[in-house]
Design a protein around this motif. Structure first.
Motif, PDB file in Angstrom:
ATOM      1  N   LEU A   1      58.575  56.253  55.920  1.00 13.82           N
ATOM      2  CA  LEU A   1      58.407  56.609  54.508  1.00 13.82           C
ATOM      3  C   LEU A   1      59.540  56.024  53.667  1.00 13.82           C
ATOM      4  O   LEU A   1      59.302  55.409  52.617  1.00 13.82           O
ATOM      5  CB  LEU A   1      58.372  58.134  54.358  1.00 13.82           C
ATOM      6  N   ALA A   2      60.770  56.195  54.140  1.00 13.24           N
ATOM      7  CA  ALA A   2      61.924  55.691  53.391  1.00 13.24           C
ATOM      8  C   ALA A   2      61.887  54.171  53.282  1.00 13.24           C
ATOM      9  O   ALA A   2      62.125  53.602  52.200  1.00 13.24           O
ATOM     10  CB  ALA A   2      63.220  56.147  54.055  1.00 13.24           C
ATOM     11  N   ALA A   3      61.569  53.486  54.386  1.00 10.47           N
ATOM     12  CA  ALA A   3      61.580  52.017  54.395  1.00 10.47           C
ATOM     13  C   ALA A   3      60.496  51.442  53.493  1.00 10.47           C
ATOM     14  O   ALA A   3      60.713  50.414  52.823  1.00 10.47           O
ATOM     15  CB  ALA A   3      61.401  51.514  55.826  1.00 10.47           C
TER      16      ALA A   3
ATOM     17  N   THR B   1      68.020  55.328  54.040  1.00 14.88           N
ATOM     18  CA  THR B   1      67.161  54.633  55.005  1.00 14.88           C
ATOM     19  C   THR B   1      67.940  54.203  56.241  1.00 14.88           C
ATOM     20  O   THR B   1      67.504  54.406  57.384  1.00 14.88           O
ATOM     21  CB  THR B   1      66.507  53.403  54.349  1.00 14.88           C
ATOM     22  N   LEU B   2      69.110  53.615  56.020  1.00 15.26           N
ATOM     23  CA  LEU B   2      69.912  53.142  57.151  1.00 15.26           C
ATOM     24  C   LEU B   2      70.402  54.295  58.015  1.00 15.26           C
ATOM     25  O   LEU B   2      70.469  54.179  59.249  1.00 15.26           O
ATOM     26  CB  LEU B   2      71.105  52.316  56.650  1.00 15.26           C
ATOM     27  N   ILE B   3      70.730  55.405  57.373  1.00 18.80           N
ATOM     28  CA  ILE B   3      71.213  56.540  58.159  1.00 18.80           C
ATOM     29  C   ILE B   3      70.060  57.191  58.926  1.00 18.80           C
ATOM     30  O   ILE B   3      70.239  57.649  60.055  1.00 18.80           O
ATOM     31  CB  ILE B   3      71.980  57.539  57.270  1.00 18.80           C
TER      32      ILE B   3
ATOM     33  N   PRO C   1      78.600  49.969  49.479  1.00 20.48           N
ATOM     34  CA  PRO C   1      78.170  51.229  50.099  1.00 20.48           C
ATOM     35  C   PRO C   1      77.042  51.054  51.113  1.00 20.48           C
ATOM     36  O   PRO C   1      76.966  51.779  52.105  1.00 20.48           O
ATOM     37  CB  PRO C   1      77.713  52.082  48.914  1.00 20.48           C
ATOM     38  N   MET C   2      76.155  50.071  50.863  1.00 17.37           N
ATOM     39  CA  MET C   2      75.037  49.854  51.794  1.00 17.37           C
ATOM     40  C   MET C   2      75.550  49.346  53.145  1.00 17.37           C
ATOM     41  O   MET C   2      75.078  49.758  54.196  1.00 17.37           O
ATOM     42  CB  MET C   2      74.047  48.858  51.190  1.00 17.37           C
TER      43      MET C   2
END
Length: 743
Positions: free
Chosen positions: A92-94, A202-204, A715-716
């Motif tokens: 969902l996030a991606a 998303t990355l986390i 930050p990303m």
């Protein structure tokens, strides 16, 4: 005081574990220890004051859940549900984060954007579309915000708090930027941070999914052990085979096992013979021959013969269930080396929040502007990783104890696993540890023209009525040579002398010098052989036929085939090896020389064994005691590390820190080598976890940019680095799976 283990839900990092521990430990008569890797809590409490419901309430008030001990199937299902949930959230996030990145960053990279979302033509729509794309991503990561801010309010911030604060700061500032873009200056769209918030979440989520999957691999030993036990078995009821669920098997049931089938529970063969693959339980790859009267272990595989066996242990009493319990307890325990990491992790998040806040303020008052200050503030929050610190020790212990279990080495706690690497001296009991623990026939000499086969037949036939261990050795030795036994006419045991029997009208006497002297039988012809055999640690006995010396028969508790090799392996690890025995010094020294032992302590009484171990400790030795009998239990408990041979008594196994399921001394060296490898792995994990945070946080705070004109950390990128740090620690722990215990 009662000791119980429960499952904790809702934890995300070592700070969470610290919060739960603190919430419980501040209550009188409660002592709690949380293992973040297994998500279990061990609680010692006064059952007159507390019960599960009261303890659960305390945990829930701290922001987490408590579940009574689950079955392995339930735990595995819960774990699979967690992975599935994380996968769905990540998808969902991606799905929304990718177009968010495309729209927010595309024009900066020279990628064409449709006019409607081109910031140079429609800055307001460009900004609002980013907001709309961010909302589903925030929803996918809503747990970070819910748990993060709840714990922040409770003054127990966790990793979720860092993520929630960083993402929220980016979103709030971006909302302000939308307002400014629409009402004041269209160029203010340059200050949007939605893509940072969306990408961070998303990355986390990706990192959490990788972490969950990798964590699952660390406990694969338990899953393998559980998978050994079949769900059903065939029992004989009223003469008819009947299939039943394994939980319905009762002690005394007769169970039928065909070739290739798994043995359901522990038992004793009553019909048939076969060979059984016990490798998953004992680590021994060669199938073991089984005949009527032999024991079989639940979970092992019947190879080539149909058998029937009587169930003797079921449910929690089976060897397999006890192994699973020991491994679970070991994986849930903490090693002393983890205490430092736990303490640091407990204070880690508040310190990071303070550093991030100071960083933002310093950059703002230095004139760099709000945008730069916010960038550094968010980067510090999201790069910090208490998870790597919290996972460094327990994951290695999980893999290490699991690896041991796969090779027949049961390490009962994290403390035992850690302590074993410090061992400098190994003390070995002789009987049943270095030797087989059962006398066997070793030599037969004949004199005065008697025939060897005839004397063995007469001696074994005479001893066949005796219950003495030496007699049993002679009888078994004759059976191995297919000797046909004769019936005796008379038999008399003479304690302190030997035996006398009449066979085929021949008077047979077997015993010591006193017996021969009492019958005026000359032993001169055998004296030289007698001395040689005695010096070799054997027990020789004279044999006479019709008052004439006929032979000399010797039995001995022979050395195990693997003992010499095992002592050599211990020496290669730099260990000093000592034999501790109640046997006579001559026998002990002969055996010690045969296997290469450094020192012998002989002719001591059972209760003196622990005193001898204590003397070694007082002399500065770090001692492991290896034994198998009841009389070894005090010494096993006294030693720094007690190691019990698995074929030994329950008392010895209970007193030990490490249990060797196979009756093989090689596993002593294997256990110590595994401990050394695990501690090295833990130190590597702790180094990288500390190194990552010590370098990463100053980098994110802009130290290198300010003083050395180095790069700034987006930050990303910080979020991606944080996710990888936990996974790297877990992957390093998994390297232990390739450690060869038997080398």
């Amino acid at each position: 005081m009662k000791n119980s283990t429960f499952n904790v839900t809702g934890m995300s990092c070592a700070s969470c574990a610290r919060t739960v521990e603190n919430a419980l430990n501040k209550n009188e008569d409660i002592k709690a220890s949380v293992n973040i890797a297994t998500e279990k809590i061990n609680i010692e409490y006064d059952e007159n004051k507390y019960n599960f419901e009261k303890i659960k309430k305390i945990v829930e008030n701290s922001g987490y859940g408590l579940v009574e001990t689950l079955s392995e199937e339930e735990k595995m299902q819960m774990y699979e549900d967690k992975i599935k949930s994380l996968r769905n959230k990540l998808i969902l996030a991606a799905v929304f984060a990718i177009p968010l990145m495309y729209i927010s960053m595309g024009h900066m990279m020279g990628i064409h954007l449709p006019d409607i979302v081109n910031p140079k033509k429609n800055a307001a729509i460009y900004s609002i579309v980013q907001l709309l794309l961010t909302i589903p991503v925030v929803y996918a990561g809503k747990d970070f915000f819910i748990h993060g801010f709840k714990n922040l309010v409770r003054k127990s911030p966790t990793m979720d708090s860092l993520i929630a604060m960083g993402a929220s700061a980016a979103i709030i500032y971006s909302l302000y930027a939308i307002y400014m873009t629409i009402t004041v200056d269209p160029e203010y769209h340059m200050n949007l941070y939605f893509e940072s918030a969306g990408t961070i979440i998303t990355l986390i989520l990706l990192g959490k999914l990788l972490e969950a999957r990798t964590k699952g691999q660390t406990s694969s030993a338990i899953k393998k052990l559980i998978g050994l036990q079949p769900k059903k078995a065939k029992i004989i009821e009223n003469g008819v085979e009947k299939e039943v669920l394994i939980e319905n098997i009762k002690v005394g049931d007769i169970i039928v096992v065909k070739p290739g089938e798994k043995i359901a529970v522990d038992g004793k063969i009553v019909n048939g013979n076969t060979s059984v693959d016990e490798s998953m339980i004992t680590g021994e790859s060669i199938p073991v021959s089984k005949n009527i009267g032999d024991k079989v272990i639940g979970g092992s595989i019947n190879k080539n013969g149909s058998i029937q066996f009587e169930a003797t242990e079921i449910g929690k009493d089976t060897v397999l269930s006890q192994i699973i319990k020991l491994v679970e307890e070991a994986q849930g325990s903490k090693a002393p080396i983890s205490r430092m990491a736990d303490i640091v992790a407990g204070y880690f998040v508040p310190i990071v929040i303070m550093i991030a806040t100071i960083t933002g303020i310093v950059w703002f008052i230095s004139g760099s502007g709000l945008t730069a200050a916010l960038t550094f503030f968010i980067s510090v929050l999201v790069i910090a990783c208490p998870c790597a610190l919290g996972l460094a020790t327990p994951t290695s212990i999980m893999v290490g104890t699991g690896k041991g279990a796969e090779n027949g080495i049961l390490i009962k706690s994290g403390e035992a696993l850690e302590t074993a690497h410090k061992i400098k001296t190994v003390v070995l009991d002789k009987t049943g540890t270095i030797t087989k623990g059962k006398p066997v026939l070793t030599d037969l000499k004949v004199y005065n023209s008697f025939n060897e086969n005839e004397i063995l037949q007469l001696a074994a036939s005479a001893e066949n009525n005796s219950e003495h261990p030496l007699a049993e050795a002679i009888v078994n030795g004759a059976k191995e040579k297919n000797v046909e036994f004769k019936q005796y006419d008379k038999f008399r045991a003479m304690p302190g002398y030997g035996i006398r029997a009449t066979i085929d009208e021949k008077e047979i006497q077997i015993g010591n010098r006193k017996l021969m002297a009492s019958r005026k039988i000359s032993t001169e012809a055998a004296e030289k052989d007698y001395e040689i055999l005695s010096n070799e640690g054997k027990t020789p006995m004279f044999i006479s036929v019709n008052n004439e010396l006929a032979g000399l028969i010797a039995v001995a508790d022979v050395v195990k085939e693997t003992s010499k090799e095992a002592v050599e392996k211990m020496h290669k690890l730099g260990l000093k090896v000592i034999m501790l025995t109640g046997d006579n010094e001559k026998t002990a020294k002969y055996i010690a020389k045969e296997v290469g032992i450094d020192r012998v302590i002989a002719e001591i009484l059972p209760f003196q064994k622990s005193e001898e171990v204590k003397k070694l400790q007082e002399a500065g030795e770090f001692v492991a005691m290896v034994g198998d009998g009841i009389n070894d239990s005090p010494a096993l408990a006294q030693a720094n590390v007690g190691i019990a041979i698995g074929s030994g008594t329950d008392v010895a196994i209970e007193s030990a820190d490490i249990v060797l399921i196979r009756n093989d001394l090689n596993d002593v060296a294997g256990a110590i080598a595994l401990s050394k490898a695990t501690i090295t792995n833990i130190k590597e994990n702790l180094f990288w976890a500390f190194f990552y945070n010590v370098i990463g946080i100053p980098f994110a705070a802009g130290i290198f940019y300010a003083f050395f004109n180095g790069p700034k950390l987006d930050p990303m990128i910080a979020a991606f680095a944080m996710s990888l740090s936990s996974v790297s620690v877990l992957m390093n722990a998994l390297r232990l799976k390739f450690f060869k215990v038997k080398d």
